[in-house]
Design a protein around this motif. Structure first.
Motif, PDB file in Angstrom:
ATOM      1  N   MET A   1       2.039   4.885  -3.256  1.00  0.00           N
ATOM      2  CA  MET A   1       3.417   5.415  -3.235  1.00  0.00           C
ATOM      3  C   MET A   1       4.506   4.341  -3.176  1.00  0.00           C
ATOM      4  N   PRO A   2       4.352   3.251  -2.388  1.00  0.00           N
ATOM      5  CA  PRO A   2       5.409   2.222  -2.389  1.00  0.00           C
ATOM      6  C   PRO A   2       5.659   1.618  -3.764  1.00  0.00           C
ATOM      7  N   PHE A   3       4.613   1.572  -4.609  1.00  0.00           N
ATOM      8  CA  PHE A   3       4.813   0.994  -5.942  1.00  0.00           C
ATOM      9  C   PHE A   3       5.542   1.978  -6.860  1.00  0.00           C
ATOM     10  N   ILE A   4       5.303   3.276  -6.638  1.00  0.00           N
ATOM     11  CA  ILE A   4       6.075   4.278  -7.392  1.00  0.00           C
ATOM     12  C   ILE A   4       7.544   4.149  -6.983  1.00  0.00           C
ATOM     13  N   ALA A   5       7.751   3.952  -5.673  1.00  0.00           N
ATOM     14  CA  ALA A   5       9.133   3.773  -5.177  1.00  0.00           C
ATOM     15  C   ALA A   5       9.752   2.529  -5.798  1.00  0.00           C
ATOM     16  N   LEU A   6       8.973   1.467  -5.921  1.00  0.00           N
ATOM     17  CA  LEU A   6       9.499   0.214  -6.477  1.00  0.00           C
ATOM     18  C   LEU A   6       9.949   0.393  -7.932  1.00  0.00           C
ATOM     19  N   VAL A   7       9.073   1.017  -8.760  1.00  0.00           N
ATOM     20  CA  VAL A   7       9.480   1.183 -10.174  1.00  0.00           C
ATOM     21  C   VAL A   7      10.681   2.121 -10.283  1.00  0.00           C
ATOM     22  N   THR A   8      10.780   3.072  -9.350  1.00  0.00           N
ATOM     23  CA  THR A   8      11.941   3.979  -9.350  1.00  0.00           C
ATOM     24  C   THR A   8      13.223   3.197  -9.078  1.00  0.00           C
ATOM     25  N   VAL A   9      13.179   2.351  -8.042  1.00  0.00           N
ATOM     26  CA  VAL A   9      14.374   1.567  -7.675  1.00  0.00           C
ATOM     27  C   VAL A   9      14.730   0.589  -8.799  1.00  0.00           C
ATOM     28  N   ILE A  10      13.709  -0.060  -9.363  1.00  0.00           N
ATOM     29  CA  ILE A  10      13.970  -1.024 -10.453  1.00  0.00           C
ATOM     30  C   ILE A  10      14.609  -0.306 -11.649  1.00  0.00           C
ATOM     31  N   GLU A  11      14.105   0.884 -11.940  1.00  0.00           N
ATOM     32  CA  GLU A  11      14.647   1.671 -13.061  1.00  0.00           C
ATOM     33  C   GLU A  11      16.108   2.037 -12.800  1.00  0.00           C
TER      34      GLU A  11
ATOM     35  N   VAL B   1       4.821  -2.753   2.664  1.00  0.00           N
ATOM     36  CA  VAL B   1       4.649  -1.365   3.134  1.00  0.00           C
ATOM     37  C   VAL B   1       3.270  -0.852   2.731  1.00  0.00           C
ATOM     38  N   SER B   2       2.872  -1.138   1.484  1.00  0.00           N
ATOM     39  CA  SER B   2       1.573  -0.675   1.001  1.00  0.00           C
ATOM     40  C   SER B   2       0.439  -1.270   1.838  1.00  0.00           C
ATOM     41  N   MET B   3       0.541  -2.558   2.121  1.00  0.00           N
ATOM     42  CA  MET B   3      -0.505  -3.251   2.877  1.00  0.00           C
ATOM     43  C   MET B   3      -0.585  -2.709   4.307  1.00  0.00           C
ATOM     44  N   ILE B   4       0.578  -2.606   4.944  1.00  0.00           N
ATOM     45  CA  ILE B   4       0.619  -2.112   6.325  1.00  0.00           C
ATOM     46  C   ILE B   4       0.078  -0.688   6.393  1.00  0.00           C
ATOM     47  N   ASN B   5       0.442   0.112   5.403  1.00  0.00           N
ATOM     48  CA  ASN B   5      -0.027   1.496   5.352  1.00  0.00           C
ATOM     49  C   ASN B   5      -1.559   1.532   5.277  1.00  0.00           C
ATOM     50  N   SER B   6      -2.106   0.699   4.378  1.00  0.00           N
ATOM     51  CA  SER B   6      -3.568   0.657   4.224  1.00  0.00           C
ATOM     52  C   SER B   6      -4.227   0.250   5.527  1.00  0.00           C
ATOM     53  N   ILE B   7      -3.708  -0.808   6.134  1.00  0.00           N
ATOM     54  CA  ILE B   7      -4.324  -1.334   7.360  1.00  0.00           C
ATOM     55  C   ILE B   7      -4.241  -0.298   8.480  1.00  0.00           C
ATOM     56  N   VAL B   8      -3.044   0.246   8.682  1.00  0.00           N
ATOM     57  CA  VAL B   8      -2.840   1.167   9.809  1.00  0.00           C
ATOM     58  C   VAL B   8      -3.662   2.443   9.626  1.00  0.00           C
ATOM     59  N   VAL B   9      -3.537   3.060   8.454  1.00  0.00           N
ATOM     60  CA  VAL B   9      -4.208   4.349   8.251  1.00  0.00           C
ATOM     61  C   VAL B   9      -5.733   4.188   8.255  1.00  0.00           C
TER      62      VAL B   9
END
Lengths: 292, 239
Positions: free
Chosen positions: B78-88, B183-191
Motif C-alpha cells: 500500500m505505501p507504494f500505491i500511495a507513492l505513485v499516487t502522490v507522484i502522479e 513505512v512499508s518496511m516498518i509495517n512488515s516488521i511490526v505486523v
C-alpha cells in the motif's frame, strides 16, 4: 477589446517587484522592454492569473483575471516551460488543447493546423525531448495559439530561434496583432522595433514610458551623438556617458553615446533608435571605464 | 454544371479568418475529467492490477493460513500505491508544466482536482476489490481488515503530501520515496514480528490513530490545492 491593469502591484516581503502599473491595451502588438529584474515576468504572470497581485486588478472587457472566461481568451507562452517527457509534439498540443477547453476532435484538428504553421509537421510524432531549443520554442508558440486567443502574451518568445525563424516569427506575430491583443516581452530590441506598434518600457517595477516607436525615440531626440576621437579623449567620454556603440578605426575610436549636451567638439547629432533609448535607460556609466 | 465548367472558381480570400470566427463547441468539465484519465501514467494502473492480483492469490488461491500473510504483504504494498499516487499528483510541478497549466481555462487546480478524483476512485476500487477477495479468509472483521490495510497507505500519503507542501517538488520526491520504503518496511516488521499489535485490546488505538491521520491527510490535500492557485514566487526572478 480592452485589456486593463489598474494600480497593479506585487510586493514580496519588503521588495516591490511591480509598482502600481495602470495601463490599457487594445488590439495590436505591444512590446514590453526592460532590463533583467525590471519586473516584466512578474507583470506578465499577474496578467495571466498565475501570480496574485498584492493590490490592483487585471480585467479583459470587464472580466476579472481570476475568471475562467478570462483564461479562455488567453494564450500564454512562458519564458521557460517544461513538458511531460513521454509526450510527442502532437500529444503535447492535444493535452494543452483539452486544458484550454477544446473537444478532443477539435484539439487534434487545431494541433495539426498549428504544427504546420510552426513547421513542425514532420516531427509531430517525435518525442519533445529530442527537439532543439528553437523547435521547443515554436511548439510553445503553437500551444499558445490553440484556443485562438484574444489576448496573446509571449515572454521572451524569440530566445533560441535562429535569424530565419525569428523573421518568420515576427511576421506571424504581426499578422496575429491584427485581431488580437499581443503583448511581447523580450530583450531583443530589433524584434520590438520591427513588429510592435506600441512600446512599454519598464524599470524598477514601474512603467516608465508607453507610446509608439516615434514617441519613444523622441524622448532622446537630439541627445544621441557620434564622435570620432583619439584614445585619451574616448576614454574620458566612456567614463562619463552611457556608450551605445564603440568601434575602432585604425588609431581612432568611433563612439556613439547619449548625453544631454554635445559631449565634445566635432560630435555629430544622430537620429535616435529604440536601442539608443534602451541603453539610455538601462546602461550604467562606469567612471573607471578604460579602452582595451 | 455548365457554369461550373465554364468558369474557374476564384481562390478563397480570408478563408482562415472566416474559419476562426466560428465559436467551436467547448468541452465540458466532465469531458475534461474523462480526458485526464487517459493521461494517468501506465505504471499507476499496473501497480493497481498487481495489488489486486496479490490479493487474489493470497485470498482465493493460497491456503487459509496464508491469508494473514497476504494481509501484511498487501498492507506493505500500500505505501507504494500511495507513492505513485502522490507522484502522479505532483507531475505538473516536477515536469515544469505548472505555469502553462495555470494559464489554461481548466487550470492547474482543476487538473489536480481531476487527478485526485480519478486516483482516489481507482484506489478505492482497488481497496474494495482486495478487501472482498480477502473476505472470510481472515479472522478479523471486514472493517478491521480495512483499517490494517489502509493505515500504511494513509500514513504514506499524509507524510508525503506534508513534505511536498513544505519542500520544493523535485527534492521532495526523494524524501517521499524514502517515506514509502520506511513505512512499508516498518509495517512488515511490526505486523509480522510483533503480531500482538493487532490484538483486540489495541483496536481503539488503531482507530484513534487512523482518524487522526485521515484529518491530517485532508488538511494536507487542502493545503496542496491552495498551493496550486498561484505559482510559487521566487525572489530569484528579480534578483
Amino acid at each position: 477589446m480592452e485589456l486593463s491593469t489598474d494600480c497593479l502591484t506585487k510586493q514580496y516581503d519588503k521588495k516591490i517587484v511591480v509598482d502600481r502599473i495602470s495601463m490599457t491595451l487594445n488590439k495590436g502588438v505591444y512590446g514590453l522592454l526592460g532590463a533583467n529584474g525590471a519586473g516584466k515576468t512578474t507583470l506578465i504572470r499577474m496578467m495571466c492569473g498565475i501570480l496574485k497581485p498584492t493590490s490592483g486588478e487585471v480585467t479583459f472587457n470587464g472580466v476579472d483575471v481570476t475568471h475562467e472566461d478570462y483564461r479562455d481568451a488567453l494564450g500564454y507562452m512562458p519564458q521557460f516551460f517544461g513538458y511531460y517527457p513521454e509526450f510527442n509534439a502532437m500529444e503535447f498540443l492535444c493535452y494543452m488543447g483539452c486544458l484550454k477547453g477544446l473537444t478532443k476532435k477539435r484539439a487534434r484538428e487545431r494541433s495539426k493546423e498549428l504544427l504546420e504553421l510552426v513547421s513542425l509537421t514532420d516531427v509531430a510524432g517525435s518525442k519533445i525531448k529530442t527537439f532543439s531549443g528553437g523547435m521547443k520554442q515554436r511548439l510553445g508558440i503553437a500551444q499558445a495559439l490553440l484556443n485562438n486567443p484574444k489576448i496573446l502574451i509571449l515572454d521572451e518568445p524569440t530566445a533560441g530561434l535562429d535569424p530565419k525563424e525569428r523573421v518568420r516569427f515576427r511576421s506571424l506575430i504581426s499578422q496575429l496583432g491584427e485581431d488580437k491583443i499581443v503583448l511581447l516581452s523580450t530583450h531583443i530590441v530589433s524584434d520590438i522595433e520591427s513588429i510592435a506598434a506600441n512600446i512599454l518600457i519598464m524599470k524598477g517595477g514601474r512603467l516608465l514610458h508607453k507610446g509608439t516607436l516615434e514617441e519613444i525615440t523622441a524622448l532622446i531626440e537630439g541627445k544621441v551623438f557620434e564622435c570620432n576621437l583619439d584614445r585619451t579623449a574616448a576614454e574620458a567620454l566612456i567614463s562619463k556617458y552611457p556608450v551605445i556603440n564603440l568601434r575602432y578605426q585604425q588609431d581612432r575610436t568611433l563612439l556613439r553615446l547619449v548625453c544631454e549636451e554635445k559631449p565634445c567638439v566635432g560630435a555629430v547629432n544622430a537620429a535616435a533608435t529604440l536601442e539608443d533609448v534602451y541603453l539610455y535607460y538601462f546602461s550604467e556609466v562606469n567612471p573607471n571605464a578604460k579602452l582595451f | 454544371m455548365q457554369i461550373k465548367s465554364a468558369y474557374k472558381s476564384p481562390m478563397p480570400v480570408r478563408r482562415d479568418e472566416f474559419l476562426h470566427s466560428f465559436n467551436y463547441p467547448k468541452a465540458s468539465y466532465g469531458d475534461f475529467v474523462i480526458n485526464q484519465i487517459g493521461y494517468i501514467r501506465i505504471r499507476v494502473w499496473l501497480l493497481s492490477v498487481a495489488s489486486i492480483a496479490a490479493a487474489f492469490i493470497g485470498g482465493r488461491v493460497c491456503h487459509y493460513t496464508d491469508a494473514f500473510n497476504t494481509l501484511w504483504v498487501i498492507s506493505s504494498i500500500m505505501p507504494f500505491i500511495a507513492l505513485v499516487t502522490v507522484i502522479e499528483l505532483m507531475r505538473s510541478t516536477s515536469c515544469h508544466m505548472a505555469e502553462l497549466e495555470m494559464s489554461c481555462r481548466y487550470s492547474l487546480t482543476d487538473v489536480i482536482l481531476a487527478r485526485l478524483g480519478i486516483l482516489a476512485g481507482l484506489n478505492l476500487m482497488v481497496f474494495i476489490t482486495m478487501l472482498l477477495l480477502l473476505r472470510g479468509r481472515i479472522e478479523y472483521s471486514l472493517w478491521r481488515t480495512g483499517i490494517y490495510m489502509l493505515f500504511p497507505f494513509i500514513l504514506t500519503c499524509s507524510l508525503s503530501l506534508a513534505v511536498i507542501n513544505f519542500i520544493k517538488a523535485r527534492e521532495g520526491f526523494y524524501i517521499c520515496s524514502g517515506i514509502s520504503c520506511f513505512v512499508s518496511m516498518i509495517n512488515s516488521i511490526v505486523v509480522y514480528s510483533v503480531p500482538i499489535v493487532l490484538a483486540d485490546r489495541y483496536m481503539v488505538v488503531w482507530c484513534i490513530l487512523f482518524l487522526s491521520l485521515m484529518i491530517f491527510l485532508v488538511l494536507q490535500i487542502f493545503k496542496l490545492i491552495k498551493k496550486t492557485e498561484e505559482l510559487q514566487w521566487s525572489l530569484v526572478l528579480t534578483a
